[in-house]
Design an enzyme around this catalytic site. Sequence first.
Site, PDB file in Angstrom:
ATOM      1  N   ARG A 135       0.868  -1.176   0.000  1.00 16.00           N
ATOM      2  CA  ARG A 135       0.000   0.000   0.000  1.00 16.00           C
ATOM      3  C   ARG A 135       0.905   1.226   0.000  1.00 16.00           C
ATOM      4  O   ARG A 135       2.050   1.168   0.448  1.00 16.00           O
ATOM      5  CB  ARG A 135      -0.894   0.018   1.239  1.00 16.00           C
ATOM      6  CG  ARG A 135      -1.832  -1.198   1.349  1.00 16.00           C
ATOM      7  CD  ARG A 135      -2.632  -1.150   2.644  1.00 16.00           C
ATOM      8  NE  ARG A 135      -3.558  -2.278   2.747  1.00 16.00           N
ATOM      9  CZ  ARG A 135      -3.270  -3.440   3.319  1.00 16.00           C
ATOM     10  NH1 ARG A 135      -2.056  -3.637   3.845  1.00 16.00           N
ATOM     11  NH2 ARG A 135      -4.164  -4.413   3.366  1.00 16.00           N
ATOM     12  N   LYS A 160      -1.976  -2.560   7.867  1.00 10.27           N
ATOM     13  CA  LYS A 160      -3.406  -2.489   8.136  1.00 10.27           C
ATOM     14  C   LYS A 160      -3.780  -3.519   9.192  1.00 10.27           C
ATOM     15  O   LYS A 160      -3.375  -4.677   9.116  1.00 10.27           O
ATOM     16  CB  LYS A 160      -4.188  -2.742   6.844  1.00 10.27           C
ATOM     17  CG  LYS A 160      -5.664  -2.416   6.949  1.00 10.27           C
ATOM     18  CD  LYS A 160      -6.328  -2.514   5.598  1.00 10.27           C
ATOM     19  CE  LYS A 160      -7.805  -2.137   5.688  1.00 10.27           C
ATOM     20  NZ  LYS A 160      -8.470  -2.203   4.369  1.00 10.27           N
ATOM     21  N   HIS A 266      -2.998   2.218  -5.566  1.00  7.64           N
ATOM     22  CA  HIS A 266      -3.417   0.876  -5.174  1.00  7.64           C
ATOM     23  C   HIS A 266      -3.500  -0.067  -6.372  1.00  7.64           C
ATOM     24  O   HIS A 266      -3.481  -1.292  -6.190  1.00  7.64           O
ATOM     25  CB  HIS A 266      -4.777   0.956  -4.478  1.00  7.64           C
ATOM     26  CG  HIS A 266      -4.923  -0.004  -3.344  1.00  7.64           C
ATOM     27  ND1 HIS A 266      -4.141   0.047  -2.206  1.00  7.64           N
ATOM     28  CD2 HIS A 266      -5.752  -1.069  -3.173  1.00  7.64           C
ATOM     29  CE1 HIS A 266      -4.494  -0.927  -1.388  1.00  7.64           C
ATOM     30  NE2 HIS A 266      -5.458  -1.628  -1.949  1.00  7.64           N
ATOM     31  N   ARG A 269      -0.712  -2.533  -6.403  1.00  8.31           N
ATOM     32  CA  ARG A 269      -0.900  -3.658  -5.477  1.00  8.31           C
ATOM     33  C   ARG A 269      -1.845  -4.683  -6.083  1.00  8.31           C
ATOM     34  O   ARG A 269      -1.589  -5.896  -6.010  1.00  8.31           O
ATOM     35  CB  ARG A 269      -1.448  -3.112  -4.157  1.00  8.31           C
ATOM     36  CG  ARG A 269      -1.797  -4.159  -3.103  1.00  8.31           C
ATOM     37  CD  ARG A 269      -2.200  -3.468  -1.808  1.00  8.31           C
ATOM     38  NE  ARG A 269      -2.923  -4.316  -0.893  1.00  8.31           N
ATOM     39  CZ  ARG A 269      -2.372  -5.111   0.012  1.00  8.31           C
ATOM     40  NH1 ARG A 269      -1.055  -5.183   0.107  1.00  8.31           N
ATOM     41  NH2 ARG A 269      -3.114  -5.840   0.837  1.00  8.31           N
ATOM     42  N   HIS A 292      -3.605 -10.143   3.926  1.00 14.65           N
ATOM     43  CA  HIS A 292      -5.048 -10.284   4.108  1.00 14.65           C
ATOM     44  C   HIS A 292      -5.332 -11.272   5.243  1.00 14.65           C
ATOM     45  O   HIS A 292      -4.729 -12.343   5.304  1.00 14.65           O
ATOM     46  CB  HIS A 292      -5.714 -10.812   2.834  1.00 14.65           C
ATOM     47  CG  HIS A 292      -5.763  -9.804   1.732  1.00 14.65           C
ATOM     48  ND1 HIS A 292      -5.962 -10.147   0.404  1.00 14.65           N
ATOM     49  CD2 HIS A 292      -5.653  -8.449   1.750  1.00 14.65           C
ATOM     50  CE1 HIS A 292      -5.962  -9.050  -0.335  1.00 14.65           C
ATOM     51  NE2 HIS A 292      -5.779  -8.013   0.457  1.00 14.65           N
ATOM     52  N   TYR A 301      -9.201 -11.401  -6.765  1.00 14.54           N
ATOM     53  CA  TYR A 301      -8.274 -11.302  -7.895  1.00 14.54           C
ATOM     54  C   TYR A 301      -8.448 -12.442  -8.886  1.00 14.54           C
ATOM     55  O   TYR A 301      -7.999 -12.342 -10.028  1.00 14.54           O
ATOM     56  CB  TYR A 301      -6.826 -11.245  -7.385  1.00 14.54           C
ATOM     57  CG  TYR A 301      -6.574 -10.018  -6.548  1.00 14.54           C
ATOM     58  CD1 TYR A 301      -6.591  -8.744  -7.116  1.00 14.54           C
ATOM     59  CD2 TYR A 301      -6.356 -10.112  -5.181  1.00 14.54           C
ATOM     60  CE1 TYR A 301      -6.379  -7.609  -6.350  1.00 14.54           C
ATOM     61  CE2 TYR A 301      -6.153  -8.983  -4.405  1.00 14.54           C
ATOM     62  CZ  TYR A 301      -6.173  -7.747  -4.995  1.00 14.54           C
ATOM     63  OH  TYR A 301      -5.982  -6.623  -4.234  1.00 14.54           O
TER      64      TYR A 301
END
Length: 320
Positions: A135, A160, A266, A269, A292, A301
């Site tokens: 990020r 995150k 982004h 990414r 994640h 994705y």
Amino acid sequence: MKTSPFLNTIRQSMRARGYSLRTEKTYIYWIKQYIVFHKLKHPSSMAAQEVTAFLSHLANHNNVAVNTQKVALNALAFLYNKVLKTPFGELDFKHAKQYRRLPVVLSTLEIKAVLDQLEGKDKLLFSLLYGGGLRITECLRLRIQDIDFDRLSLTVRDGKGGKDRCTLLSSLIIPTLKEKIVEAKVIQAEDNKQGIGPSLPYQLGKKYPNAFRQSGWMYIFPSIGLCPHPLTGELCRHHLHDSAPRKSLKKAVKKANLDHKRISCHTFRHSFATHLLQSGRDIRTVQELLGHSDVKTTQIYTHVLGQHFAGTASPLDALF
């Protein structure tokens, strides 16, 4: 500028619990919006009914995204649960509509076309975003100690959700990255002569007052100017603000004739994840590299690949 004692209490409560400054600013923003919506009534005199009305207003009249409404809810939950100590319990409010939007992904040729329009630190920064799936804030917060040239890895600190993780470092950018590190050390050395250094986590700065002199704590992308530390007020050098690379990207996208696409920081990414899956990497590996918590987040994705779900192709392909 005078600050509300009530908001200061909320800030202190968040800092005592180790919340990030970004989360602090976001929560304070939504708590202010909540108070203004109810004509400056004090939150202690309001409860579930007022919270429900505010959240429904965001969905009905402001048409906010579902995640925006969730953040507002989290801010108010923190206010009532942790600060006022009066949980509002179950709420019956109108939820914002949730649309599934597929991420914008560039081809490898398009990635190269954009990178070719960038120079210096901007080209290095976006190479890191694509090469490691970072990020933009994670990239800007990288410090010298987070780079492992031997293992070709980057360590993302306090990402995150407050999580650390390791991701990939491309060998192609090592020479440029080493040059940038040398430049950063020169800046740090000049700052140290004035008793100044990179901004540090508040508690660490208190425990190790001279840590700002250690090269490992220097940002790879330091800001051009000095600024007061957001917590201590002491003069320091923070990392580059994210507005600078965003402006550079906008120009590069236009030069690459790709301004018809919705490309942001982004996007690099998203492209990192998609290209790894296209090359045969398993989804669990990609999930770990992206940081994640749930593999379902990574599975989006699979929907932007040229061939979906275990190589299934269009039936039209079989006709010719």
